[in-house]
Design an enzyme around this catalytic site. Structure first.
Site, PDB file in Angstrom:
ATOM      1  N   CYS A  93      -8.501   3.421   7.922  1.00  0.00           N
ATOM      2  CA  CYS A  93      -9.864   3.114   7.487  1.00  0.00           C
ATOM      3  C   CYS A  93     -10.753   2.665   8.647  1.00  0.00           C
ATOM      4  CB  CYS A  93      -9.838   2.078   6.362  1.00  0.00           C
ATOM      5  SG  CYS A  93      -9.624   0.392   6.933  1.00  0.00           S
ATOM      6  N   GLU A  96       0.835  -1.210   0.000  1.00  0.00           N
ATOM      7  CA  GLU A  96       0.000   0.000   0.000  1.00  0.00           C
ATOM      8  C   GLU A  96       0.869   1.259   0.000  1.00  0.00           C
ATOM      9  OE1 GLU A  96      -3.054   2.523   2.749  1.00  0.00           O
ATOM     10  OE2 GLU A  96      -3.100   0.348   3.027  1.00  0.00           O
TER      11      GLU A  96
END
Length: 320
Positions: free
Chosen positions: A202, A133
């Site tokens: 998140c 990521e």
């Protein structure tokens, strides 16, 4: 003569397991196989979980590390972690069908970085070096435009272009508490630094960590079901330890449980990282039931109802 089974309480943390981004990524591979048939190529593990990857491989997915490892006449899917801009560009140069399974919440961070870059700001990313990521997010901008920090100590040695023109972003799967410390260090050293409008970590990462904190005080041991290369799973192990559960361990499946280490435990917590399927939780519960008289309790700290659409190319019929 069989020894009597001891009573044990299993606390299941909730939310746990699959998040909406992982759900969507797996669905993308399955739909691609339905639409184009096998094989479909996937650049990098679609999500960090061997059980999931093996199941998709059995259906006809082939996992590769680079687009150059794929034949040009078969579809390629980019993993949920996101990819540098150079990757879709390479697929386009070879006229490949490419499907992007990047989690929309990772895409949000990419868009944030691009917006700040357009406004002349240099980015500082909080994340783990080498994680897909992080590589994907840093690869959205030219070299040198995104600087990586992992700890508050890293902030002290940071060399920036202009202390008055900075913004920070984060990997989506970090420890909420650890990240807060790094942000504090950044704001102390660079008072003008801009942050995201909405938290980059998140909802799923945040919720799973909160559930572990809620369970930690009730248990003698915590088992986190997940993969060693899964950032959000490893953070759950750390959160468990930080919340006072000294024995906090990652297990990929029931076969990995160290039963001797749990010999004196009367209460054990179980959770699963965002890329671990519920089947593996059920497998762990069954393994405990085979050895103990189990009382099952769920500790729920949030209810998740997030759902992400799959890309349009998979909703359209062939030839559309």
């Amino acid at each position: 003569m069989e020894r009597p089974m001891h009573p044990l309480t299993l606390y299941l943390a909730a939310p746990r397991g699959f998040c909406a981004g992982v759900d969507r990524a797996i669905k993308i591979v399955e739909l691609a196989l339905q639409k184009w048939g096998a094989p479909v190529y996937v650049r990098h593990e679609i999500v960090h979980n061997k059980y999931v990857v093996d199941a998709l491989r059995a259906q006809g997915a082939i996992f590769v590390e680079e687009v150059s490892d794929c034949p040009a006449d078969r579809p390629v899917i980019f993993s949920a972690h996101g990819v540098p801009k150079s990757v879709p560009a390479e697929a386009a140069s070879r006229n490949m069908i490419a499907v992007d399974a990047t989690c929309p919440l990772v895409t949000k961070v990419h868009n944030e970085a691009a917006r700040h870059h357009e406004n002349g700001l240099q980015m500082i990313m909080i994340g783990h070096k080498g994680h897909p990521e992080v590589i994907g997010t840093m690869g959205q901008l030219p070299p040198g435009e995104v600087l990586l920090v992992e700890t508050p100590q890293d902030v002290t040695t940071l060399q920036v272009r202009d202390p008055g023109k900075l913004a920070w972003i984060t990997q989506t799967t970090l420890s909420v508490d650890d990240t807060a410390q790094v942000v504090t260090a950044l704001q102390a050293r660079f008072p003008a630094i801009l942050g995201p409008h909405k938290e980059d970590i998140c909802y799923a990462t945040t919720n799973r960590q909160a559930a572990v904190k809620a369970v930690a005080g009730k248990i003698d041991a915590l088992l986190v079901i997940g993969a060693p290369n899964s950032s959000n799973s490893m953070r759950l192990v750390e959160v468990g330890r930080a919340a006072g559960c000294a024995y906090s361990q990652l297990v990929q499946r029931a076969a990995d449980i160290d039963w001797r280490a749990l010999a004196t435990a009367k209460a054990v917590g179980v959770t699963a990282g965002a890329s671990a399927p519920e089947e593996l939780v059920n497998e762990v519960v069954a393994a405990f039931r085979a050895r103990y008289v189990v009382t099952l309790e769920q500790v729920e700290t949030a209810v998740e109802d997030v759902e992400f659409k799959v890309p349009k190319i998979l909703r359209d019929p062939i030839g559309a």
